[in-house]
Enzyme design. Sequence first.
Site, mmCIF file in Angstrom:
data_model
loop_
_atom_site.group_PDB
_atom_site.id
_atom_site.type_symbol
_atom_site.label_atom_id
_atom_site.label_comp_id
_atom_site.label_asym_id
_atom_site.label_seq_id
_atom_site.Cartn_x
_atom_site.Cartn_y
_atom_site.Cartn_z
ATOM 1 N N LYS A 79 1.143 -0.920 -0.115
ATOM 2 C CA LYS A 79 -0.596 0.101 -0.400
ATOM 3 C C LYS A 79 0.925 1.096 0.512
ATOM 4 C CE LYS A 79 -3.748 2.004 2.180
ATOM 5 N NZ LYS A 79 -5.414 1.962 3.585
ATOM 6 N N SER A 154 -9.694 1.656 2.674
ATOM 7 C CA SER A 154 -8.867 2.375 1.937
ATOM 8 C C SER A 154 -8.187 1.926 1.207
ATOM 9 C CB SER A 154 -8.289 4.005 2.714
ATOM 10 O OG SER A 154 -8.059 2.977 3.853
ATOM 11 N N SER A 178 -10.109 -0.424 6.638
ATOM 12 C CA SER A 178 -9.318 -0.258 5.974
ATOM 13 C C SER A 178 -8.986 -1.614 5.393
ATOM 14 C CB SER A 178 -8.598 0.500 5.539
ATOM 15 O OG SER A 178 -8.724 1.762 5.831
#
Lengths: 487, 96
Positions: A79, A154, A178
């Site tokens: 990420k 997210s 997330s």
Amino acid sequence: MDIYNMKAHEIKDKLQKKEISAAQVVKAYIDRIEKVDGKVGAYLEKDFDNAVDKAAVIDKKISLGEDLQGLAGIPCAIKDNISTKNVKTTCASLMLENYVPPYDATVVERLNNSGAIMLGKANMDEFAMGSSNENSAFKKVRNPWDLDRVPGGSSGGSAASVAAGEAAFSLGSDTGGSIRQPASYCNLVGIKPTYGRVSRYGLIAFASSLDQIGAFTKDVEDMALVLNSIAGRDYKDSTSYNIKTPDYTKSLSEDIRGMKIGIPVQYFGEGIDDDVKKSVLDSIELLKSMGAEAIEVDMPYTEYALAVYYILSSAEASSNLARYDGIRYGYRSKNYDDSIDLYIKSRSEGFGDEVKRRIMLGTYTLSSGYYDAYYNKALKVRSLVKKDFENAFKKCDCLVSPVSPTTPFKIGEKIDDPMSMYMLDVCTVPINIAGVCAMSIPCGFSNGLPIGLQLIGNYFEEEKLLKVGYAYQKNTNWHNLNPKVGE
Amino acid sequence: MGISADDVKYVAQLSRLEFKEDEIEKFTKDLSSIVGYVNKLNELDTEDVEALVNPIYIENDFREDDIKDSLDRENVLLNAPEKEEGYFKVPTVIEG
């Protein structure tokens, strides 16, 4: 089977047996990314040259007959809020569009040490704020199961990359769901470890009392491998907890007889889609048929968790994001009058709307006259939410609930109504508020869209989640299904 | 307790953010709806409840004060928007 559809443990096995080479594995994933990422949008930055070089090193080791460590030769995505030395780390924000970290996050260092091969940085909601990945400043991520729908957020890019066969596993971060929600939307296993289980050194902070790094994998066995390589105390993160890290592969047992599974009634209330509820209840029946005992538990403060979450996470964000002032790194506006104006212009031009909304909410709740009414009140209710979990875990080994009240929704469907987007986090935020661990695993489909089952564990009891999850996957096939994207 | 456009302007100033008029309107509406929702916490009597800042209590855990390598100056300045002679460059703060 195509290499890109294999589980990480299957790739590991074939590498060790010399049935395939690391170079072949990396090439298969690079080809796959070239083929489908134009549609999916999972990657913000690719690092293929380094990946090819690392594969060559692994192949050399294999040819010398060396035993392969944990994740040797396994391709992954990271990420884009996790710092990678010399590789751009943008948080999907214009604010950090050109930011190149001078150091690696501890988890990245640990993955490198275990031989994992990073293919690139995964797209996300800007600064990890969002539940749909529509808040990336650069491009949207699309759900590989239906390109018109969101992958969740997210960590949407981290999820979509694994679901679409563009990475064998990935790292994400989970502040209020997330990891678990996009795992649920993309038919993956996603874990938010206990607060303190995995070092956060090098994770760009959103809400420091809630943030936790975790991972996405195709099955529970892979999750044990990834956790083995990233978990553990780190002197660079004083909130990482001083507790022994078990060998998680040892907790993969099919025998869950006698385990007590708690069903928190408040997680099955109004707002949960019927199909989601049915899949979760069917899963509980299956666990019972395998010998687990199901008991209802009462968690009366659940309905307040979402309000606590949006106050605390925003307050912490407003403080953490104060560092972006255009001075030391990050975006600096070209047009300003003086130093205060430099801060204002740089921040107003560099941040997107959702980030601004959270900073504003957080600043408001911390401002003079409102601090007690909002921030301090939320901290008190946080105690009550934590107590709910402490009481529940006196009676059971783990809890089972839905992850998201719905299946993936259409891109654009909720973006104009922040409150309706926030409501999607209702089943996942209580876990971060209490700091316990939870894992999402695939448990069914509705109209071709995946549904996730949330297993919630007590502090530092990830092993129980893996055990129940592994047993469940031995008796189901959901996790073996792949989306048709690219066909 | 609603949020007015003036509240939004005041908080924007504290946050070092600026907004156009139509954005002020949108943020006033959004923040009012969020604050309206979180006021739900007032249903609870928390008079005797302790505030919990961190989910897990961690005792201060000091390491030895050893000298270790830190990042070198050049690396640290690599991401600076403007720099000069090994320093971050900022606008004039004190008028001469």
